[in-house]
Design an enzyme around this catalytic site. Structure first.
Site, PDB file in Angstrom:
ATOM      1  N   GLY A   1      58.405 109.360  19.880  1.00 55.03           N
ATOM      2  CA  GLY A   1      59.489 110.023  19.165  1.00 55.03           C
ATOM      3  C   GLY A   1      60.717 109.159  18.924  1.00 55.03           C
TER       4      GLY A   1
ATOM      5  N   CYS B   1      39.008 130.135  -1.988  1.00 55.16           N
ATOM      6  CA  CYS B   1      38.037 130.037  -0.888  1.00 55.16           C
ATOM      7  C   CYS B   1      38.235 131.128   0.156  1.00 55.16           C
ATOM      8  CB  CYS B   1      38.097 128.661  -0.238  1.00 55.16           C
ATOM      9  SG  CYS B   1      39.498 128.455   0.877  1.00 55.16           S
TER      10      CYS B   1
ATOM     11  N   CYS C   1      44.816 127.115  -1.400  1.00 53.67           N
ATOM     12  CA  CYS C   1      45.024 126.125  -0.341  1.00 53.67           C
ATOM     13  C   CYS C   1      45.743 124.899  -0.903  1.00 53.67           C
ATOM     14  CB  CYS C   1      43.693 125.638   0.222  1.00 53.67           C
ATOM     15  SG  CYS C   1      42.724 126.878   1.068  1.00 53.67           S
TER      16      CYS C   1
ATOM     17  N   CYS D   1      39.751 123.229   0.864  1.00 52.24           N
ATOM     18  CA  CYS D   1      39.412 124.332  -0.032  1.00 52.24           C
ATOM     19  C   CYS D   1      38.058 124.080  -0.705  1.00 52.24           C
ATOM     20  CB  CYS D   1      40.511 124.490  -1.079  1.00 52.24           C
ATOM     21  SG  CYS D   1      40.451 126.055  -1.967  1.00 52.24           S
TER      22      CYS D   1
ATOM     23  N   CYS E   1      43.461 132.601   0.357  1.00 51.17           N
ATOM     24  CA  CYS E   1      43.327 131.655  -0.747  1.00 51.17           C
ATOM     25  C   CYS E   1      42.501 132.298  -1.852  1.00 51.17           C
ATOM     26  CB  CYS E   1      42.658 130.370  -0.260  1.00 51.17           C
ATOM     27  SG  CYS E   1      42.177 129.262  -1.606  1.00 51.17           S
TER      28      CYS E   1
HETATM   29 ZN   LIG Z   1      41.206 127.600  -0.370  1.00 48.69          ZN
END
Ligand SMILES: [Zn+2]
Lengths: 202, 298
Positions: B31, B243, B265, B271, B240
């Site tokens: 970090g 999908c 997506c 997707c 989505c």
């Molecule tokens: Zn999708």
């Protein structure tokens, strides 16, 4: 006297060998305790192991002052090899070194003598490369910390025997600290400053 | 054939060594932003020169590279970076997340879970999470040195006072390994939980600001929040349209000039893989089908 022509060679393919060696060291640093193999080979000088030579060729240059333990710095072959192949300046003062090369852990000085970084720039610290007897057999050390899925067990034969006790200074210094790279022949293990030993077998 | 005029992966060896040393420090201090001497790259800063330099320093001939911009492998930016490394390093490229060994990204973390043999490289525009609160570099350095992060909590709390919730949706600050507050680049906060305890190594490169930082694998990454206002990864509340995924990050797509829209997506590889596996959403007959069957997009 060794002439340049007699010096042990660097990498046969500088670019791809450095990339491959770096990935092994990066994987070692990202997964503390895991044993990585350094594949590309170069000539070695004096007490330098093959892995150490490859790491030096990969990471050292004129921007990285190097500190050598007394046994390594006694070897004029090593000094010439480092100068010719990497151009890195060899320094007497460990507190300004970017890397330290320890040919034998018994010669490791007190860690506080190296650069520990500052709280603003903790990256300005010495990475200490220590050659050890074995990273496959020996005492077993259970490690925890970033990069480790729960616990990593390292079996190693390491000098100094109290290396992990000494590295406990990283707990109080963080984010300052010392990152260690252990080399045994062509094997490498990294112990960054975030790694803690949770148990060890005596 | 002419010998290439550039080095393997474009960068000269001295620059690679310098970047490689910075990467090792970044991994050792999770970090923390390691300064490095960023080089000019043959592309403008907005195109991810920091990420490109990190990728160039780690990439080898055995690697398989994936590049995404938003969640897509097919934007101009992603295609040109992928071609750049295919040309200069001869690496194989892929759009499939699970086949890649190095994934360079500008915004998203892939939906497909990453594994141990992968490195995720982020292109970061503004690496300093405290910069918009404190413009002076010396001050932000001091705040990181002392782990003095009260200002950051004040900023998030002001969000709550104004909006009733933490409105920060992108580049949502995280704390790494219980020490450094870090900016996860312009990723949507939806992706923040994927950074936590991730099996892959995550590297961040900021070209213009000359910083490299890292999250090692299996490292704790916590999004900053408050007990009474816990962190919530935001997502449109819809499946989505292509999908039917219920847990992926969605982009809103305008479908016509009458206000029609659909949610799909943002991760196109995810997707398309789901559609290929037989998952279908409400709009899956649409033009997308042609693209999914189009084969290589390069
Ligand atoms: Zn999708």
């Amino acid at each position: 006297m060794t002439t340049i022509a007699e010096l042990p060679p660097g990498f046969a393919d500088k670019v791809l060998s450095a990339q491959s060696t770096f990935r092994s060291v990066m994987d070692a640093m990202a997964r503390p305790g895991s044993v990585q193999r350094i594949i590309p080979m170069a000539g070695t000088a004096g007490p330098m192991m093959r892995g150490t030579a490859a790491i030096a060729l990969t990471l050292f240059d004129h921007d990285t002052p190097i500190w050598l333990d007394p046994r390594i710095s006694d070897s004029s072959d090593v000094l010439k090899w480092i100068k010719f192949h990497t151009g890195a300046p060899v320094v007497q003062d460990p507190s300004i070194a970017a890397f330290a090369l320890i040919s034998d852990g018994v010669l490791l000085p007190t860690l506080e003598r190296f650069a520990l970084g500052t709280n603003e720039y903790p990256d300005r610290s010495t990475t200490v490369i220590i050659q050890v007897e074995s990273l496959e057999a020996g005492r077993s050390f259970d490690l925890r910390g970033p990069g480790i899925d729960d616990v990593a067990t390292l079996q190693a034969s390491i000098r100094p025997f109290d290396l992990f006790d000494r590295l406990r200074l990283n707990e109080t210094l963080f984010p300052r600290g010392i990152d260690v790279v252990l080399v045994a022949d062509d094997f490498v293990v990294a112990i960054p400053r975030t790694t803690r030993v949770v148990s060890k077998e005596s | 054939m002419n010998a290439p005029a550039y080095n393997f992966a474009y960068l000269d060896e001295q620059t690679k060594r310098m970047i490689r040393r910075a990467i090792l420090k970044a991994i050792a201090i999770p970090g923390y932003q390691v300064p490095f001497a960023s080089r000019e790259m043959p592309m403008p800063y907005g195109w991810g020169t920091g990420g490109v330099q990190v990728t160039a320093a780690i990439l080898g001939p055995q690697d398989v590279l994936k590049v995404i911009d938003q969640g897509s492998d097919d934007t101009t930016n992603a295609i040109s970076i992928r071609k750049f490394f295919a040309r200069t390093a001869g690496v194989a490229t892929t759009t499939a997340t699970d086949e890649a060994t190095v994934i360079q990204t500008r915004h998203r973390i892939p939906e497909t879970a990453l594994h141990e043999n992968q490195v995720l490289v982020y292109q970061v525009p503004i690496p300093e999470p405290l910069r918009f609160l404190e413009p002076r570099e010396t001050e932000t350095r001091r705040m990181h040195a002392l782990a003095e992060y009260g200002l950051m909590h004040v900023k998030l709390y002001e969000d709550i006072a104004r909006f009733g919730h933490i409105a920060t949706a992108y580049a949502y600050p995280v704390k790494v390994n219980a020490r450094y507050v870090m900016d996860p680049s312009p990723t949507p906060k939806f992706d923040n939980p994927k950074m936590d305890n991730c099996p892959a190594l995550q590297l961040f490169g900021a070209g213009r600001e000359k910083r490299i930082y890292a999250i090692p694998p299996y490292t704790q990454v916590v999004s900053l929040d408050f007990e009474d206002h816990p962190f919530e990864p935001y997502r449109f509340n819809a499946p989505c349209a292509l999908c039917a995924a219920e847990n992926s990050y969605l982009d809103e797509i305008v479908t016509d000039d009458k206000g029609g829209r659909m949610f799909v997506c943002s991760d196109t590889d995810y997707c398309e893989s789901r559609q290929a596996a037989g998952h279908h959403g409400s709009q899956s007959a649409a033009p997308y089908k042609e693209k999914a069957q189009g084969g290589s997009h390069d």
